[in-house]
Design a protein around this motif. Structure first.
Motif, mmCIF file in Angstrom:
data_model
loop_
_atom_site.group_PDB
_atom_site.id
_atom_site.type_symbol
_atom_site.label_atom_id
_atom_site.label_comp_id
_atom_site.label_asym_id
_atom_site.label_seq_id
_atom_site.Cartn_x
_atom_site.Cartn_y
_atom_site.Cartn_z
ATOM 1 N N THR A 55 0.324 13.972 -14.412
ATOM 2 C CA THR A 55 0.115 12.689 -13.736
ATOM 3 C C THR A 55 1.501 12.098 -13.502
ATOM 4 O OG1 THR A 55 -1.909 12.373 -15.028
ATOM 5 C CG2 THR A 55 -1.060 10.448 -13.866
ATOM 6 N N PRO A 56 1.879 11.811 -12.258
ATOM 7 C CA PRO A 56 3.239 11.326 -12.007
ATOM 8 C C PRO A 56 3.517 9.913 -12.522
ATOM 9 C CG PRO A 56 1.993 11.398 -9.957
ATOM 10 C CD PRO A 56 1.120 12.005 -11.028
ATOM 11 N N GLY A 57 2.484 9.115 -12.690
ATOM 12 C CA GLY A 57 2.674 7.724 -13.103
ATOM 13 C C GLY A 57 3.026 6.867 -11.904
ATOM 14 N N ASP A 58 2.767 5.574 -12.016
ATOM 15 C CA ASP A 58 3.063 4.670 -10.909
ATOM 16 C C ASP A 58 3.809 3.430 -11.380
ATOM 17 O OD1 ASP A 58 1.034 3.382 -12.251
ATOM 18 O OD2 ASP A 58 -0.403 3.477 -10.608
ATOM 19 N N GLY A 59 4.309 3.485 -12.604
ATOM 20 C CA GLY A 59 5.056 2.363 -13.164
ATOM 21 C C GLY A 59 6.540 2.511 -12.938
ATOM 22 N N ALA A 60 7.289 1.938 -13.840
ATOM 23 C CA ALA A 60 8.749 1.939 -13.746
ATOM 24 C C ALA A 60 9.321 3.351 -13.908
ATOM 25 C CB ALA A 60 9.329 1.017 -14.818
ATOM 26 N N SER A 61 10.440 3.582 -13.248
ATOM 27 C CA SER A 61 11.187 4.821 -13.428
ATOM 28 C C SER A 61 11.999 4.718 -14.714
ATOM 29 C CB SER A 61 12.129 5.047 -12.253
ATOM 30 O OG SER A 61 11.398 5.244 -11.062
ATOM 31 N N VAL A 62 12.335 5.856 -15.281
ATOM 32 C CA VAL A 62 13.160 5.875 -16.487
ATOM 33 C C VAL A 62 14.391 6.740 -16.240
ATOM 34 C CG1 VAL A 62 11.205 5.486 -18.025
ATOM 35 C CG2 VAL A 62 11.925 7.804 -17.552
ATOM 36 N N THR A 63 15.400 6.503 -17.051
ATOM 37 C CA THR A 63 16.620 7.306 -17.002
ATOM 38 C C THR A 63 16.909 7.817 -18.402
ATOM 39 O OG1 THR A 63 18.143 5.510 -17.544
ATOM 40 C CG2 THR A 63 17.549 5.780 -15.200
ATOM 41 N N ALA A 64 17.927 8.634 -18.516
ATOM 42 C CA ALA A 64 18.322 9.155 -19.825
ATOM 43 C C ALA A 64 18.728 8.037 -20.779
ATOM 44 C CB ALA A 64 19.456 10.156 -19.665
ATOM 45 N N ALA A 65 19.100 6.876 -20.246
ATOM 46 C CA ALA A 65 19.520 5.742 -21.072
ATOM 47 C C ALA A 65 18.358 4.825 -21.469
ATOM 48 C CB ALA A 65 20.585 4.928 -20.331
ATOM 49 N N SER A 66 17.164 5.102 -20.956
ATOM 50 C CA SER A 66 16.007 4.250 -21.228
ATOM 51 C C SER A 66 15.498 4.409 -22.656
ATOM 52 C CB SER A 66 14.852 4.599 -20.277
ATOM 53 O OG SER A 66 15.194 4.371 -18.936
ATOM 54 N N THR A 67 14.882 3.327 -23.139
ATOM 55 C CA THR A 67 14.089 3.394 -24.363
ATOM 56 C C THR A 67 12.655 3.532 -23.898
ATOM 57 O OG1 THR A 67 15.646 2.077 -25.634
ATOM 58 C CG2 THR A 67 13.381 2.168 -26.447
ATOM 59 N N VAL A 68 11.965 4.560 -24.384
ATOM 60 C CA VAL A 68 10.615 4.841 -23.917
ATOM 61 C C VAL A 68 9.618 4.747 -25.050
ATOM 62 C CG1 VAL A 68 11.399 6.319 -22.024
ATOM 63 C CG2 VAL A 68 10.920 7.348 -24.249
ATOM 64 N N GLY A 69 8.393 4.445 -24.697
ATOM 65 C CA GLY A 69 7.270 4.472 -25.626
ATOM 66 C C GLY A 69 6.357 5.609 -25.193
ATOM 67 N N VAL A 70 6.117 6.553 -26.081
ATOM 68 C CA VAL A 70 5.354 7.745 -25.728
ATOM 69 C C VAL A 70 4.330 8.108 -26.798
ATOM 70 C CG1 VAL A 70 7.244 8.754 -24.366
ATOM 71 C CG2 VAL A 70 7.058 9.304 -26.794
ATOM 72 N N VAL A 71 3.359 8.874 -26.367
ATOM 73 C CA VAL A 71 2.432 9.585 -27.238
ATOM 74 C C VAL A 71 2.636 11.044 -26.863
ATOM 75 C CG1 VAL A 71 -0.014 10.059 -27.672
ATOM 76 C CG2 VAL A 71 0.774 7.707 -27.458
ATOM 77 N N TYR A 72 2.697 11.937 -27.854
ATOM 78 C CA TYR A 72 3.002 13.329 -27.521
ATOM 79 C C TYR A 72 2.424 14.294 -28.542
ATOM 80 C CZ TYR A 72 6.499 13.093 -31.211
ATOM 81 O OH TYR A 72 7.120 12.946 -32.424
ATOM 82 N N THR A 73 2.385 15.548 -28.120
ATOM 83 C CA THR A 73 2.046 16.660 -28.998
ATOM 84 C C THR A 73 3.094 17.737 -28.772
ATOM 85 O OG1 THR A 73 -0.315 16.183 -28.821
ATOM 86 C CG2 THR A 73 0.286 18.377 -29.597
#
Length: 156
Positions: A63-81
Motif C-alpha cells: 500500500t503506497p500510503g497517502d499521508g506525509a512523505s518521509v526521509t532518512a532523517a524522519s522519526t517514524v511510527g511503525v508496526v512491523y514483523t
C-alpha cells in the motif's frame, strides 16, 4: 645474545600466526552476490512481485500510503514483523513504535521512505544492508537476509 634473537624470532612468528588466524575474510561484495541469489530464489518461490533497488534492497509496495512523505532523517511510527528467509520470526512490534530512520539498519533507512504515511511495504534486505557479518543477538545469525513487513503509521 643468540638466545634473545631466537626468542624474538619465535615471538614474531607466534604473533604473525595468531594475527593471521583472527583476520576475517568477509567480503561485502561477495556476500551481496550470495544474498542476491538467495533473495531472487526466495521471491521466485514465493511469487513476490518485488522490485530491486539500486542499493541491492528488494521491496514490494503493498500500500503506497497517502499521508506525509518521509526521509532518512524522519522519526517514524511503525508496526512491523521481521523474519528470516526460512520463515522464522525474530521480531515483531504489534503496537506503534517510534524511532529515527537514521538510527536503524540501512535497509530500513533506504526502504521506508519508498512509501508515505498510511502505507505498507515489504523489505527483503540483504545482510550487507542489515547487520552484515555480525549477529545482533539471538535469532539473527551473521550474514542473514531479513524479510520485514512494515506499516508506516506516522512520521515527524
Amino acid at each position: 645474545m643468540k638466545l634473545k634473537t631466537k626468542f624474538l624470532l619465535i615471538l614474531v612468528a607466534v604473533i604473525t600466526v595468531v594475527s593471521s588466524c583472527s583476520k576475517d575474510d568477509y567480503d561485502a561484495e561477495k556476500q551481496l552476490a550470495v544474498d542476491d541469489a538467495l533473495i531472487v530464489d526466495f521471491i521466485a518461490k514465493n511469487n513476490i512481485p518485488a522490485i530491486k533497488h539500486s542499493s541491492g534492497l528488494y521491496y514490494q509496495i503493498i500500500t503506497p500510503g497517502d499521508g506525509a512523505s518521509v526521509t532518512a532523517a524522519s522519526t517514524v511510527g511503525v508496526v512491523y514483523t521481521g523474519k528470516l528467509l526460512n520463515g522464522t520470526q525474530f521480531d515483531q512490534a504489534t503496537n506503534t513504535v517510534s524511532f529515527r530512520l537514521s538510527g536503524v539498519i540501512p535497509g530500513w533507512t533506504i526502504g521506508v521512505p519508498l512509501i508515505k504515511v498510511g502505507g505498507r511495504i515489504r523489505l527483503i534486505i540483504p545482510s550487507t544492508l542489515a547487520y552484515g557479518n555480525e549477529s545482533p543477538g539471538a535469532g539473527i545469525p551473521k550474514n542473514a537476509v531479513l524479510d520485514f513487513t512494515i506499516d508506516l503509521h506516522n512520521a515527524q
